[in-house]
Scaffold this motif. Structure first.
Motif, PDB file in Angstrom:
ATOM      1  N   ILE A 106       0.838  -1.206   0.000  1.00 33.58           N
ATOM      2  CA  ILE A 106       0.000   0.000   0.000  1.00 33.58           C
ATOM      3  C   ILE A 106       0.871   1.253   0.000  1.00 33.58           C
ATOM      4  O   ILE A 106       0.621   2.207  -0.752  1.00 33.58           O
ATOM      5  N   LEU A 107       1.910   1.276   0.829  1.00 34.70           N
ATOM      6  CA  LEU A 107       2.792   2.442   0.899  1.00 34.70           C
ATOM      7  C   LEU A 107       3.524   2.673  -0.420  1.00 34.70           C
ATOM      8  O   LEU A 107       3.647   3.815  -0.886  1.00 34.70           O
ATOM      9  N   ILE A 108       4.022   1.592  -1.039  1.00 34.58           N
ATOM     10  CA  ILE A 108       4.705   1.728  -2.323  1.00 34.58           C
ATOM     11  C   ILE A 108       3.742   2.249  -3.385  1.00 34.58           C
ATOM     12  O   ILE A 108       4.085   3.142  -4.173  1.00 34.58           O
ATOM     13  N   ALA A 109       2.537   1.683  -3.405  1.00 34.36           N
ATOM     14  CA  ALA A 109       1.553   2.099  -4.403  1.00 34.36           C
ATOM     15  C   ALA A 109       1.222   3.581  -4.270  1.00 34.36           C
ATOM     16  O   ALA A 109       1.209   4.327  -5.261  1.00 34.36           O
ATOM     17  N   LEU A 110       0.975   4.035  -3.042  1.00 33.02           N
ATOM     18  CA  LEU A 110       0.633   5.440  -2.820  1.00 33.02           C
ATOM     19  C   LEU A 110       1.796   6.361  -3.181  1.00 33.02           C
ATOM     20  O   LEU A 110       1.613   7.400  -3.825  1.00 33.02           O
ATOM     21  N   TYR A 111       3.001   5.960  -2.782  1.00 33.27           N
ATOM     22  CA  TYR A 111       4.154   6.819  -3.072  1.00 33.27           C
ATOM     23  C   TYR A 111       4.351   6.990  -4.576  1.00 33.27           C
ATOM     24  O   TYR A 111       4.449   8.106  -5.089  1.00 33.27           O
ATOM     25  N   PHE A 112       4.442   5.867  -5.291  1.00 33.10           N
ATOM     26  CA  PHE A 112       4.725   5.957  -6.717  1.00 33.10           C
ATOM     27  C   PHE A 112       3.565   6.551  -7.506  1.00 33.10           C
ATOM     28  O   PHE A 112       3.781   7.227  -8.517  1.00 33.10           O
TER      29      PHE A 112
END
Length: 239
Positions: A106-112
């Motif tokens: 979730i964190l990777i998806a939101l960041y990118f």
């Protein structure tokens, strides 16, 4: 038989994404692999083997484009941190790992999705150390060392061929090291080796297709689709 076919398709899709965008093999296949294999550790081992092998197919062709000066500092920090991460991962239960894995997705998806290409990283020792360490944690525990390395490379490598070649060098070297560590803690099984061989057929097809479309396809659109899948998969893993 269905599992074998799905492994083939996942390897093909992951290799295609990696060839077009320079990274993302582990991100894509790890959305599904933990649900196809008997343990989370085995899933990370298979993802790493396939990602490294797919990257090797690209790196050999783009050898002269690799920026080795960028590779070594980040690689060394990653190696040290990933030893601890993999040892720590071996002590956790499958359920705990899948929840951690879901949060990370979730964190990777939101960041990118919101910041890809917008953040800029200074070319100083502490930024290399921090991103190398973050890559070590993500690579060791989640088979996804790429996002932190992309953050540095996209800030300091402007030529797209050098960018892709350098990320493939990272993937080959890191996943070779990870394979040795995962074998040590028991994640590299006979089944993993068999599925690796099977998946490589798909990886070759995906790499070929990605090479043909590298000049034409919209990498930003492709990556946004992957990030949406990441977010959904992460939410499912957490819940």
């Amino acid at each position: 038989m269905l599992t074998y076919f799905l492994i083939f398709l996942l390897a093909m899709g992951g290799a295609f994404i990696q060839r077009v965008s320079g990274f993302g093999f582990g991100i894509f296949v790890m959305i599904f692999l933990p649900y196809l294999l008997s343990s989370y550790g085995e899933a990370t081992a298979l993802s790493g083997l396939l990602a490294g092998s797919s990257a090797l197919l690209i790196a050999v062709r783009m050898w002269r484009r690799i920026r080795w000066g960028v590779v070594w500092p980040l690689l060394l920090v990653n190696v040290v941190v990933s030893v601890v991460a993999i040892e720590f991962m071996a002590s956790l239960s499958n359920d705990s790992l899948k929840r951690c894995f879901g949060v990370m997705f979730i964190l990777i998806a939101l960041y990118f999705y919101f910041f890809d290409g917008k953040a800029r990283v200074p070319d100083v020792w502490w930024s290399k150390g921090a991103l190398g360490a973050l890559s070590g944690v993500m690579g060791g525990m989640f088979a996804m060392p790429g996002p932190a390395l992309v953050l540095y490379c996209v800030s300091h490598i402007k030529n797209k061929y050098e960018y892709v070649a350098t990320l493939q060098a990272f993937s080959v070297l890191l996943n070779l090291f990870y394979a040795l560590l995962r074998a040590r803690v028991g994640f590299l099984t006979d089944n993993t080796i068999f599925l690796w061989g099977l998946g490589m057929f798909g990886a070759v097809v995906g790499t070929f297709a990605g090479t043909r479309l590298f000049e034409h396809i919209s990498a930003p659109l492709l990556k946004k689709i992957v990030y949406a899948m990441l977010f959904i998969s992460g939410a499912v893993a957490v819940l």
